[in-house]
Design a protein around this motif. Sequence first.
Motif: not given
Length: 541
Positions: A255-271
């Motif tokens: 796994l790469r370090d990707e602070p610009m992608w796939d952050q946990p808070e993005v799921h709040d948007v889709y809820r």
Amino acid sequence: MTLNDPSQVEWWRHAVIYQVYPRSFADADGDGVGDLPGITARLPYLRDLGVDAVWISPFYRSPQKDHGYDVSDYCDIDPLFGSLEDADELVATAHELGLRIIADLVPNHSSDQHEWFQAALAAGPGSPERARYLFREGRGAHGEQPPNNWRSVFGGPAWTRVDEDAGDGPGDAQWYLHLFDSSQPDFDWRNPEVGDLFEEVLRFWLDRGIDGFRVDVAHGLLKEESLRDQVVEEGEEPHGSASSDEERSMVERTLRDEPMWDQPEVHDVYRCWHDVLAEYDGDRMLVAEAWTQTPESMARFVRPDEMAQSFNFAWLLAPWSAPAFEEVVTGTFAALAETTASPTWVLSNHDVVRHATRYGGGAQGLARARAATLTMLALPGSSYLYQGEELGLEQVDVAPEHRQDPAYLRTGEVGRDGCRVPVPWSGTAAPYGFGPGPDQPWIPQPDDWADLTVEAQLADDSSTLAFYRRTLAARRELAGSPDDVEMLDLGADVLAFRRGAVTVALNCGAAPVARPAGEVLVSSGPVTDRLPADTAVWVRA
């Protein structure tokens, strides 16, 4: 392997969805660029092909720096493609024909011509207008260095400096983040105004009858709040997204370090978006373009209160190999085991090399492409097809003077233009019925496509188009089949599985093998009691 909750009957769970890249599908007005009336006129073709829904890449008002993925107004149609009335007619005609329409939504970034970004530039540092985007002060004594080491997906730094003449202090000039082209500034999704804007956009199109949304860069909306540097291995350069087949395997575990992608808070948007869509009838749906690092992280997007589906790029990224394909199938089902989602399968789209070319090109590449497609379409879940693959189109080597992909313009490396060459419909010379008039379209078509037109292939029962139509008709007969998939061992070079009464076998080896016994329902090429190399078959016991 079994899909959870197979009793669910939402239309999208087992749909075949056809992607239209509007610039390159059909041109009604003769300007060399496809448009919405052109799509509407060709909808009967898609119905007869046997698909269930049409996903249309962005048609919103845009400067077209990234061919519509740079949106300046999310609630209007770009005049290049037509009008809102044309969009309404397209949706109504599709529904009359029994087709659903999925719109492409681009929420990670806007165009730099969007009124919000223009207001942000005018307002200056510290303003509420700039708070809608990711403006930051630069590093260095005079703010002359970017705020962090992130790189654009399209090459080069992910930051562009503004306020060049504002002064000499570090706080007098700012930079804005753009994970893609510099004309595509990223929104700051921690600002509630951004979420409010997109809820309005969703409702605008849902009210007009849109059946769902494909969400572009769905994994990218939220960045790690500190915007820290990306950690890279010694000697390695920071990188942008791994959204290409050269860079990422979905089964990769380093796994790469990707602070610009796939952050946990993005799921709040889709809820929140899930709740908006739930207010409308007709099983409206969301499908994520989420280039995540593992199948498990992909599955988070399809939890019951989020999206209906997430693109599964694992098949697209796999090499021509029976063990690799089996790993894709088993890994996909394992990743979705704790969800109620159905899987998705895809082999080509507007961002990747067409699979007939990826599999070697020429006769072998086409044979493998047909075999992979036949195998994919037998699996439970939804399949996504890309315009022109049903004609066996290969990647085109577009001349440098005709390339328009911003990735090419930023890096000089061959970009995505080769999979975006306009569709050939009829005739023996360009523009092959793509539009009225004798001129080449916006990307010129090859001189040797006369035998690949829709018109030519409809007259040939052995054509790739005829194969797709037979396969999609046979797939409808599988509609009542159980979603259980039993993997079979028919040899190291054969991918095989049983679904209900149907056995599917794909020979990835170099020599013929014994064909499974039973009635041949459809095959990707000629078969006897032997299954030739680079060939797939469905048989019914």
